[in-house]
Design a protein around this motif. Structure first.
Motif, PDB file in Angstrom:
ATOM      1  N   ALA A  39       0.944  -1.555   0.044  1.00  0.00           N
ATOM      2  CA  ALA A  39       0.044  -0.057  -0.222  1.00  0.00           C
ATOM      3  C   ALA A  39       1.177   1.110   0.220  1.00  0.00           C
ATOM      4  N   ILE A  40       0.418   2.288  -0.397  1.00  0.00           N
ATOM      5  CA  ILE A  40       1.332   3.389  -0.879  1.00  0.00           C
ATOM      6  C   ILE A  40       0.608   4.718  -0.116  1.00  0.00           C
ATOM      7  N   THR A  41       1.383   5.557   0.891  1.00  0.00           N
ATOM      8  CA  THR A  41       0.549   7.145   0.889  1.00  0.00           C
ATOM      9  C   THR A  41       1.799   7.981  -0.096  1.00  0.00           C
ATOM     10  N   GLY A  42       1.319   9.195   0.605  1.00  0.00           N
ATOM     11  CA  GLY A  42       2.456   9.751  -0.161  1.00  0.00           C
ATOM     12  C   GLY A  42       2.348   9.949  -1.502  1.00  0.00           C
ATOM     13  N   HIS A  43       1.310   9.296  -2.081  1.00  0.00           N
ATOM     14  CA  HIS A  43       1.040   9.336  -3.589  1.00  0.00           C
ATOM     15  C   HIS A  43       0.678  10.419  -4.381  1.00  0.00           C
ATOM     16  N   GLY A  44       0.490  11.584  -3.347  1.00  0.00           N
ATOM     17  CA  GLY A  44       0.283  12.944  -4.079  1.00  0.00           C
ATOM     18  C   GLY A  44      -1.595  13.494  -4.919  1.00  0.00           C
ATOM     19  N   VAL A  45      -2.180  12.401  -5.410  1.00  0.00           N
ATOM     20  CA  VAL A  45      -3.396  12.529  -5.245  1.00  0.00           C
ATOM     21  C   VAL A  45      -3.553  12.885  -4.230  1.00  0.00           C
ATOM     22  N   PRO A  46      -4.647  14.137  -5.227  1.00  0.00           N
ATOM     23  CA  PRO A  46      -5.401  14.610  -3.285  1.00  0.00           C
ATOM     24  C   PRO A  46      -6.382  13.950  -2.620  1.00  0.00           C
ATOM     25  N   SER A  47      -7.223  13.912  -1.505  1.00  0.00           N
ATOM     26  CA  SER A  47      -8.605  13.252  -0.848  1.00  0.00           C
ATOM     27  C   SER A  47      -9.488  14.054  -1.691  1.00  0.00           C
ATOM     28  N   PRO A  48      -9.647  15.350  -2.027  1.00  0.00           N
ATOM     29  CA  PRO A  48     -11.304  16.166  -2.439  1.00  0.00           C
ATOM     30  C   PRO A  48     -11.037  15.100  -4.252  1.00  0.00           C
ATOM     31  N   LEU A  49      -9.568  15.211  -4.403  1.00  0.00           N
ATOM     32  CA  LEU A  49     -10.079  14.000  -6.568  1.00  0.00           C
ATOM     33  C   LEU A  49     -10.824  13.210  -6.529  1.00  0.00           C
ATOM     34  N   PHE A  54     -14.175   8.805  -6.769  1.00  0.00           N
ATOM     35  CA  PHE A  54     -15.830   8.092  -5.998  1.00  0.00           C
ATOM     36  C   PHE A  54     -17.171   8.209  -6.591  1.00  0.00           C
ATOM     37  N   ASP A  55     -17.914  10.097  -6.593  1.00  0.00           N
ATOM     38  CA  ASP A  55     -19.313   9.946  -6.726  1.00  0.00           C
ATOM     39  C   ASP A  55     -19.628   9.140  -7.750  1.00  0.00           C
ATOM     40  N   THR A 197      -0.433  -2.441 -11.149  1.00  0.00           N
ATOM     41  CA  THR A 197      -2.329  -1.575 -10.319  1.00  0.00           C
ATOM     42  C   THR A 197      -1.671  -0.895  -9.003  1.00  0.00           C
ATOM     43  N   LEU A 198      -2.599   0.452  -9.650  1.00  0.00           N
ATOM     44  CA  LEU A 198      -2.969   0.991  -8.249  1.00  0.00           C
ATOM     45  C   LEU A 198      -4.319   1.082  -7.566  1.00  0.00           C
ATOM     46  N   LEU A 199      -4.758   0.654  -6.484  1.00  0.00           N
ATOM     47  CA  LEU A 199      -6.010   0.023  -6.242  1.00  0.00           C
ATOM     48  C   LEU A 199      -6.627   1.321  -5.599  1.00  0.00           C
ATOM     49  N   ALA A 200      -7.588   1.968  -6.144  1.00  0.00           N
ATOM     50  CA  ALA A 200      -8.445   2.820  -4.419  1.00  0.00           C
ATOM     51  C   ALA A 200      -9.277   2.440  -3.979  1.00  0.00           C
ATOM     52  N   THR A 201      -9.873   1.630  -2.729  1.00  0.00           N
ATOM     53  CA  THR A 201     -11.484   0.985  -2.748  1.00  0.00           C
ATOM     54  C   THR A 201     -12.020   1.943  -1.499  1.00  0.00           C
ATOM     55  N   ASP A 202     -13.408   1.742  -1.432  1.00  0.00           N
ATOM     56  CA  ASP A 202     -14.511   2.433  -0.619  1.00  0.00           C
ATOM     57  C   ASP A 202     -14.838   2.321   0.829  1.00  0.00           C
ATOM     58  N   GLY A 203     -13.170   1.227   1.258  1.00  0.00           N
ATOM     59  CA  GLY A 203     -13.346   0.500   2.877  1.00  0.00           C
ATOM     60  C   GLY A 203     -13.669  -0.860   2.631  1.00  0.00           C
ATOM     61  N   GLU A 255     -22.715  -3.896  -0.838  1.00  0.00           N
ATOM     62  CA  GLU A 255     -22.336  -3.482  -2.112  1.00  0.00           C
ATOM     63  C   GLU A 255     -20.716  -2.585  -2.392  1.00  0.00           C
ATOM     64  N   ARG A 256     -19.594  -2.541  -2.320  1.00  0.00           N
ATOM     65  CA  ARG A 256     -18.454  -2.666  -2.636  1.00  0.00           C
ATOM     66  C   ARG A 256     -18.019  -1.949  -4.071  1.00  0.00           C
ATOM     67  N   TYR A 257     -17.372  -0.385  -3.861  1.00  0.00           N
ATOM     68  CA  TYR A 257     -16.790   0.293  -5.518  1.00  0.00           C
ATOM     69  C   TYR A 257     -15.117  -0.179  -5.346  1.00  0.00           C
ATOM     70  N   SER A 258     -14.625  -0.113  -6.411  1.00  0.00           N
ATOM     71  CA  SER A 258     -13.249   0.734  -6.105  1.00  0.00           C
ATOM     72  C   SER A 258     -13.095   1.094  -7.352  1.00  0.00           C
ATOM     73  N   ILE A 259     -11.621   1.525  -7.937  1.00  0.00           N
ATOM     74  CA  ILE A 259     -11.223   2.326  -8.928  1.00  0.00           C
ATOM     75  C   ILE A 259      -9.947   1.604  -9.485  1.00  0.00           C
ATOM     76  N   ALA A 260      -9.359   1.274 -10.750  1.00  0.00           N
ATOM     77  CA  ALA A 260      -8.280   0.914 -10.495  1.00  0.00           C
ATOM     78  C   ALA A 260      -7.616   1.127 -11.400  1.00  0.00           C
ATOM     79  N   LEU A 261      -6.282   1.032 -11.564  1.00  0.00           N
ATOM     80  CA  LEU A 261      -5.773   2.264 -12.739  1.00  0.00           C
ATOM     81  C   LEU A 261      -4.157   0.902 -12.923  1.00  0.00           C
TER      82      LEU A 261
END
Length: 316
Positions: A39-49, A54-55, A197-203, A255-261
């Protein structure tokens, strides 16, 4: 967090601190050699973005079935558009995956085909901004790979500047008590195809990783972090020094949402063993292959219905 480490990669963006960059690269390299996930933090993608992406995903999947089918990947090809429930089978032994997705590709809209966009006002610039930001983070990870492997920091730059990159929005319906076994799999056991792959999840839990001991562990849910894993192309490039690890998604309790790059190499990049990764006196484990040829072979084996045009949107 079990066997999956959390790594702050912010030093990769600081070009005047070589020591810090080397430390990050060593941590990333250790994860790539061992579990293949981190898992990576400090990746530079702003939280609001990230939150807005996800919205936007929720807004897309809330469209009616007819609107989504107008954007269906099996009509459009080139790995763009909507993927319906049951359209993929990552593990054919377990049947079709119970997920739906929407794919966007990296494109210059000249050599490669343009993306298709849903009929939602303002949706395109919001999602494109997220795509651009997470793609930059994925490219920075390649700096860590290069440092760790003893290469020039820019070794991968000209191999990922026109990438076969895909941003994939994913929705997994909640599990249903008493559902048939083939409907209990969100995504079957698989390895990813490209570099990273960089994956963001909704928890919501669901992603599981198979350890070297053959045990399944849940991927960590770290707010604001990306879960990263090595794909098969980078494993081939490193002659199995880096590991592409099997993983799966079980049907979630809700229900689960994720976004993969998926950052895959340029279509014409030659995936050939890095010489320093091949022990003296031994031959490379894999024959050289272009990224496009390799990825196409993997897509062909994934979709349960044939696509009208090649899946990989390579240079035409």
């Amino acid at each position: 967090m079990g066997d999956i480490p959390v790594i702050d990669i912010s030093a990769l963006a600081v070009h005047d601190n070589a020591a810090a960059r080397t430390r990050v690269a060593a941590d990333v390299g250790a994860a790539c050699r061992e579990v293949g996930f981190f898992a990576i933090t400090g990746h530079g993608v702003p939280s609001p973005l990230l939150d807005d992406a996800f919205d936007a995903s929720h807004e897309f999947f809330a469209l009616d079935a007819a609107a989504k089918q107008l954007l269906a990947i099996d009509r459009l090809g080139h790995n763009r558009g909507y993927v319906d429930l049951g359209a993929e089978a990552l593990d054919e032994r377990k049947g079709a995956d119970q997920k739906e997705a929407f794919n966007l590709i990296w494109t210059d809209e000249r050599v490669r085909p343009p993306n298709v966009w849903p009929p939602i006002d303002g949706w395109r610039p919001r999602v494109q901004a997220y795509f651009d930001a997470v793609l930059l983070a994925a490219r920075r990870l390649h700096t860590a790979f290069a440092i760790d492997l003893g290469l020039r920091e820019d070794h991968f730059d000209d191999k990922i500047d026109r990438p076969l990159a895909t941003l994939r929005l994913l929705r997994y319906p909640a599990s249903v008590d008493g559902a048939p076994a083939n409907e209990s799999i969100g995504a079957g056991v698989h390895t990813d195809y490209g570099n990273v792959t960089l994956l963001a999840t909704d928890g919501v839990a669901g992603l599981q990783v198979r350890t070297r001991a053959g045990e399944w562990v849940d991927a960590p849910a770290v707010p604001g972090a990306f879960i990263c894993n090595i794909g098969d192309c980078l494993m081939r490039w490193t002659n199995d020094v880096y590991v592409s690890t099997p993983h799966r998604v079980v049907r979630p309790v809700r229900e689960r949402y994720s976004i993969a790059l998926f950052l895959d190499p340029n279509a014409d990049a030659l995936v050939s063993a890095i010489p320093s990764c091949v022990p003296a006196g031994e031959a490379p484990r894999y024959a050289p292959v272009t990224a496009q040829a390799y990825l196409q072979s993997r897509f062909d084996a994934t979709y349960t219905r044939p696509l009208p045009t090649r899946a990989v949107p390579g240079d035409r």
